[in-house]
Design a protein around this motif. Structure first.
Motif, PDB file in Angstrom:
ATOM      1  N   LYS A 252      -8.316 -11.792  -5.561  1.00 17.20           N
ATOM      2  CA  LYS A 252      -9.294 -12.086  -6.360  1.00 17.20           C
ATOM      3  C   LYS A 252     -10.519 -12.461  -5.360  1.00 17.20           C
ATOM      4  CE  LYS A 252      -7.013 -13.616 -10.375  1.00 17.20           C
ATOM      5  NZ  LYS A 252      -6.564 -12.420 -10.666  1.00 17.20           N
ATOM      6  N   GLY A 253     -11.786 -11.905  -5.659  1.00 18.29           N
ATOM      7  CA  GLY A 253     -12.952 -12.180  -4.947  1.00 18.29           C
ATOM      8  C   GLY A 253     -13.298 -10.979  -4.127  1.00 18.29           C
ATOM      9  N   SER A 254     -12.281 -10.071  -4.018  1.00 13.39           N
ATOM     10  CA  SER A 254     -12.692  -8.846  -3.247  1.00 13.39           C
ATOM     11  C   SER A 254     -12.928  -7.641  -4.453  1.00 13.39           C
ATOM     12  CB  SER A 254     -11.131  -8.481  -2.523  1.00 13.39           C
ATOM     13  OG  SER A 254     -11.074  -9.246  -1.560  1.00 13.39           O
ATOM     14  N   TYR A 255     -13.408  -6.847  -3.749  1.00 11.93           N
ATOM     15  CA  TYR A 255     -13.592  -5.642  -4.668  1.00 11.93           C
ATOM     16  C   TYR A 255     -12.445  -4.400  -4.716  1.00 11.93           C
ATOM     17  CZ  TYR A 255     -18.728  -6.159  -4.451  1.00 11.93           C
ATOM     18  OH  TYR A 255     -19.999  -6.906  -4.535  1.00 11.93           O
ATOM     19  N   LEU A 256     -12.057  -4.296  -5.737  1.00 15.83           N
ATOM     20  CA  LEU A 256     -10.870  -3.184  -5.829  1.00 15.83           C
ATOM     21  C   LEU A 256     -11.547  -1.653  -6.115  1.00 15.83           C
ATOM     22  CD1 LEU A 256      -7.817  -3.141  -6.654  1.00 15.83           C
ATOM     23  CD2 LEU A 256      -8.707  -2.687  -8.961  1.00 15.83           C
ATOM     24  N   PHE A 257     -11.069  -0.976  -5.509  1.00 15.96           N
ATOM     25  CA  PHE A 257     -11.377   0.446  -5.335  1.00 15.96           C
ATOM     26  C   PHE A 257     -10.222   1.613  -5.289  1.00 15.96           C
ATOM     27  CE2 PHE A 257     -10.779   1.806  -0.762  1.00 15.96           C
ATOM     28  CZ  PHE A 257     -10.923   0.543  -0.454  1.00 15.96           C
ATOM     29  N   CYS A 258     -10.539   2.673  -6.195  1.00 17.46           N
ATOM     30  CA  CYS A 258      -9.699   3.751  -5.938  1.00 17.46           C
ATOM     31  C   CYS A 258     -10.207   5.033  -6.228  1.00 17.46           C
ATOM     32  CB  CYS A 258      -8.236   3.691  -6.998  1.00 17.46           C
ATOM     33  SG  CYS A 258      -7.239   5.023  -6.769  1.00 17.46           S
ATOM     34  N   LEU A 259     -10.149   5.846  -5.216  1.00 13.91           N
ATOM     35  CA  LEU A 259     -10.752   7.283  -5.385  1.00 13.91           C
ATOM     36  C   LEU A 259      -9.487   8.318  -5.348  1.00 13.91           C
ATOM     37  CD1 LEU A 259     -13.019   9.377  -5.833  1.00 13.91           C
ATOM     38  CD2 LEU A 259     -13.467   9.329  -3.466  1.00 13.91           C
ATOM     39  N   GLU A 260      -9.031   8.838  -6.489  1.00 13.99           N
ATOM     40  CA  GLU A 260      -7.887   9.772  -6.494  1.00 13.99           C
ATOM     41  C   GLU A 260      -8.513  11.151  -6.513  1.00 13.99           C
ATOM     42  OE1 GLU A 260      -3.723  10.161  -9.066  1.00 13.99           O
ATOM     43  OE2 GLU A 260      -5.822   9.947 -10.129  1.00 13.99           O
ATOM     44  N   THR A 270     -11.551  -4.588  -0.922  1.00 17.22           N
ATOM     45  CA  THR A 270     -12.484  -5.069   0.383  1.00 17.22           C
ATOM     46  C   THR A 270     -13.092  -6.040   0.037  1.00 17.22           C
ATOM     47  OG1 THR A 270     -14.188  -4.331   1.526  1.00 17.22           O
ATOM     48  CG2 THR A 270     -14.114  -3.284  -0.621  1.00 17.22           C
ATOM     49  N   PRO A 271     -13.510  -7.092   0.940  1.00 13.60           N
ATOM     50  CA  PRO A 271     -14.369  -8.299   0.783  1.00 13.60           C
ATOM     51  C   PRO A 271     -15.966  -7.826   1.000  1.00 13.60           C
ATOM     52  CG  PRO A 271     -13.354  -8.422   2.911  1.00 13.60           C
ATOM     53  CD  PRO A 271     -12.916  -7.130   2.255  1.00 13.60           C
ATOM     54  N   GLU A 272     -16.091  -6.430   1.596  1.00 16.46           N
ATOM     55  CA  GLU A 272     -17.302  -6.267   2.049  1.00 16.46           C
ATOM     56  C   GLU A 272     -18.216  -5.337   1.371  1.00 16.46           C
ATOM     57  OE1 GLU A 272     -16.930  -5.735   6.117  1.00 16.46           O
ATOM     58  OE2 GLU A 272     -18.940  -4.744   6.570  1.00 16.46           O
ATOM     59  N   ALA A 285     -24.424  -7.608   2.597  1.00 21.60           N
ATOM     60  CA  ALA A 285     -23.714  -8.798   3.061  1.00 21.60           C
ATOM     61  C   ALA A 285     -23.507  -8.342   4.452  1.00 21.60           C
ATOM     62  CB  ALA A 285     -22.698  -8.939   2.430  1.00 21.60           C
ATOM     63  N   CYS A 286     -23.393  -9.253   5.551  1.00 23.32           N
ATOM     64  CA  CYS A 286     -22.885  -9.027   6.819  1.00 23.32           C
ATOM     65  C   CYS A 286     -21.398  -9.786   6.934  1.00 23.32           C
ATOM     66  CB  CYS A 286     -23.862  -9.489   7.879  1.00 23.32           C
ATOM     67  SG  CYS A 286     -25.569  -9.241   7.514  1.00 23.32           S
ATOM     68  N   VAL A 287     -20.487  -9.105   7.178  1.00 22.74           N
ATOM     69  CA  VAL A 287     -19.069  -9.776   6.958  1.00 22.74           C
ATOM     70  C   VAL A 287     -18.636  -9.333   8.408  1.00 22.74           C
ATOM     71  CG1 VAL A 287     -16.857  -9.855   5.940  1.00 22.74           C
ATOM     72  CG2 VAL A 287     -18.894  -9.477   4.710  1.00 22.74           C
ATOM     73  N   PHE A 417     -22.374  -0.158  -3.442  1.00 22.92           N
ATOM     74  CA  PHE A 417     -21.273   0.381  -2.729  1.00 22.92           C
ATOM     75  C   PHE A 417     -20.627  -0.547  -1.636  1.00 22.92           C
ATOM     76  CE2 PHE A 417     -23.570   4.303  -3.919  1.00 22.92           C
ATOM     77  CZ  PHE A 417     -22.522   5.557  -3.607  1.00 22.92           C
ATOM     78  N   VAL A 418     -19.417  -0.584  -1.438  1.00 22.77           N
ATOM     79  CA  VAL A 418     -18.717  -1.290  -0.489  1.00 22.77           C
ATOM     80  C   VAL A 418     -18.117  -0.267   0.762  1.00 22.77           C
ATOM     81  CG1 VAL A 418     -18.203  -2.992  -2.359  1.00 22.77           C
ATOM     82  CG2 VAL A 418     -16.536  -1.000  -1.789  1.00 22.77           C
ATOM     83  N   VAL A 419     -17.667  -1.078   1.547  1.00 22.43           N
ATOM     84  CA  VAL A 419     -16.846  -0.481   2.735  1.00 22.43           C
ATOM     85  C   VAL A 419     -15.701  -0.232   2.543  1.00 22.43           C
ATOM     86  CG1 VAL A 419     -18.701  -0.229   4.484  1.00 22.43           C
ATOM     87  CG2 VAL A 419     -17.043  -2.365   4.396  1.00 22.43           C
ATOM     88  N   GLY A 420     -15.027   0.598   2.439  1.00 22.48           N
ATOM     89  CA  GLY A 420     -13.328   0.908   2.023  1.00 22.48           C
ATOM     90  C   GLY A 420     -12.653   0.536   3.309  1.00 22.48           C
ATOM     91  N   ILE A 421     -12.385  -0.935   3.334  1.00 27.00           N
ATOM     92  CA  ILE A 421     -11.683  -1.499   4.314  1.00 27.00           C
ATOM     93  C   ILE A 421     -10.165  -2.163   3.210  1.00 27.00           C
ATOM     94  CG2 ILE A 421     -13.112  -1.720   6.206  1.00 27.00           C
ATOM     95  CD1 ILE A 421     -13.653  -4.636   5.483  1.00 27.00           C
ATOM     96  N   ARG A 422      -9.272  -2.861   4.025  1.00 26.18           N
ATOM     97  CA  ARG A 422      -8.152  -3.299   3.579  1.00 26.18           C
ATOM     98  C   ARG A 422      -7.559  -2.443   2.572  1.00 26.18           C
ATOM     99  NH1 ARG A 422     -10.610  -8.274   5.008  1.00 26.18           N
ATOM    100  NH2 ARG A 422     -11.571  -7.422   6.942  1.00 26.18           N
ATOM    101  N   SER A 423      -7.311  -1.134   3.191  1.00 24.15           N
ATOM    102  CA  SER A 423      -7.292  -0.008   2.372  1.00 24.15           C
ATOM    103  C   SER A 423      -6.131   0.905   2.759  1.00 24.15           C
ATOM    104  CB  SER A 423      -8.453   0.939   2.435  1.00 24.15           C
ATOM    105  OG  SER A 423      -9.042   1.056   3.793  1.00 24.15           O
TER     106      SER A 423
END
Ligand SMILES: C=C(O[C@@H]1C=C(C(=O)O)C=C[C@H]1O)C(=O)O
Length: 468
Positions: A252-260, A270-272, A285-287, A417-423
């Motif tokens: 919770k608090g992160s952005y969920l993403f999936c590109l299939e 990702t939190p970023e 945001a600077c993370v 747009f977010v950066v695709g980390i924790r992925s």
């Protein structure tokens, strides 16, 4: 006339208009119809798409807004350094030729372009990421947006010049019927654990970090963000909808993403945020700078206080703030951010965080902003070009879309747009997980190894058989 008949008339009118325009401009025209849904949960919607979307699905969002797409009315992909411009141009062209019709109340349900970019088009590419190219975007055939307790469904179809109206109407109705009848392909969750192993050993990680530190000592390079990977061999092909729901519930608090794609899916939490643009307003945001979470509230606060006071982490963070704010100034009239970083807490890790707010002419393109900012020193390094060059020669992994922008853009140029980390990239029964960390001169290879281990947790914890 009842609602169904009103909708029928409105759709027919829209398709007639789209066919007329396509004929006049000798080019395809996009027709979209938006309607309000009583209830539709984005995860069930995504699951339903397994039988409908030919492997082209997308989901993105957080507690504020969730969007999901099934299938593609059109697909834009690009390779090489011109990819931002290519997508920008293709989308502008398509958005100019849009005929939108909506059920009363659903007028905001314009279609959106969804997808992302690769980390570095100039890095060596492996076959693993081939289906994604250097940019991959869908204009979803079926698009769901859940925001402010309102759910809007938008159905889009390309009307090509010369196709008779009756044929277009028949195709649109056929797609609607298929959607109405679509059911998720149910798959069982196996209890069997996946086998997980690192693709680089600890020693080669130490060598890589040490080499980066030596390089920084002898050059103008100040920061390099290094990454490593894990491979998970799963017992069965995972049910992505289930996995995503679990990820959203846990992170919770992160952005969920999936590109299939038909060959594989890139997903994460990702939190970023990289860029959110709404009219004249730009939020970024600077993370950068990380510490573990504590087991108790007190321990957690102590770790946060130590992070805020740690010179190494503050330096890493400062590089990101300086780069992002100075690049934004080239586009914006005002750029504001707090003097001191704050703490951003995720389930498994906490970060130094500086939110940045800017105001620019609304005509500034989100794709131009992405091109300038990506990769920030939170994902690439500083100076940007030198760090990328160093990574191309020394980092032996294909990052693909890891660490790169993923998100959406609407026809008015707004987007996020977010950066695709924790992925991880899932293909068949295999997943490759990515995690990285910023390295500067004072970095310690073993601490950085531990930090990356924490960054694998969001994905590791939702793999089949890893249920708590
Ligand atoms: C590179 C990653 O994370 C980035 C690096 C961070 C750091 O070095 O402290 C923190 C957040 C992200 O900007 C990752 O999660 O893979």
């Amino acid at each position: 006339m009842n609602v169904i008949n009103v909708c029928k008339t409105v759709k027919l009118d829209g398709l007639t208009e789209a066919a007329k325009q396509a004929k006049a401009v000798h080019a395809p025209v996009l027709f979209s119809f938006a309607e309000i849904m009583e209830t539709e949960d984005p995860f069930s919607f995504f699951a339903k798409g397994s039988s409908l979307s030919s492997g082209k699905r997308f989901i993105f969002g957080n507690e504020e807004m969730m969007i999901a797409g099934l299938g593609a009315a059109c697909t834009f992909s690009a390779t090489g350094n011109q990819r931002f411009d290519r997508v920008k141009r293709d989308w502008q062209q398509a958005a100019e030729r849009l005929v939108l019709r909506a059920q009363p109340g659903a007028e905001t349900g314009k279609p959106m372009l969804v997808g992302g970019f690769s980390f570095d088009p100039e890095a060596a590419h492996s076959s693993l990421w081939a289906p994604f190219a250097d940019a991959l975007f869908y204009l979803p055939a079926w698009f769901l947006r859940v925001q402010n307790q309102q759910v809007i469904l938008t159905h889009s179809m390309i009307c090509r010049p010369g196709v008779p109206l009756e044929q277009l109407v028949a195709q649109f109705s056929r797609e609607e019927e298929r959607f109405r009848l679509a059911k998720p392909i149910s798959s069982f969750e196996t209890e069997k654990r996946s086998s997980i192993f690192p693709l680089q050993d600890r020693e080669s990680w130490r060598e890589l970090v040490t080499k980066a530190i030596v390089q920084m000592h002898h050059s103008d390079l100040r920061k390099i963000v290094l990454a490593r990977t894990l491979q998970a061999d799963l017992v069965e092909k995972p049910d992505l909808a289930l996995l995503l729901k679990r990820l959203a519930d846990r992170q919770k608090g992160s952005y969920l993403f999936c590109l299939e794609t038909p060959e594989g899916a890139f997903l994460g939490a990702t939190p970023e945020r990289l860029i959110k643009k709404q009219g004249a307003t730009i939020e970024t945001a600077c993370v950068a700078g990380s510490a573990p979470r504590g087991d108790t509230k007190e321990a957690d606060m102590r770790l946060a206080a130590a992070l805020l006071a740690d010179p190494k982490n503050c330096k890493e963070h400062h590089y990101v703030v300086t780069m992002i704010t100075s690049e934004l100034r080239k586009f914006a009239q005002t750029v504001d951010w707090p003097d001191q970083p704050q703490i951003l807490k995720n389930k498994n890790i906490q970060h130094l965080y500086t939110p940045v707010h800017a105001v620019a002419d609304p005509s500034v393109s989100i794709f131009d902003l992405l091109q300038t900012l990506h990769p920030t020193p939170a994902l690439g390094g500083l100076p940007q070009a030198d760090a990328l060059n160093w990574l191309r020669t020394n980092e032996a992994i294909d990052r693909g879309f890891y660490g790169a922008p993923i998100g959406w853009c609407d026809c008015d140029g707004n987007g996020e747009f977010v950066v695709g980390i924790r992925s991880a990239l899932f293909a068949g029964c295999r997943a490759v997980l990515y995690a990285g960390c910023g390295v500067i001169e004072g970095s310690n290879p073993d601490s950085e190894f531990t930090e990356t281990a924490l960054k694998f947790r969001p994905i590791l914890d939702v793999l089949p058989g890893e249920n708590e």
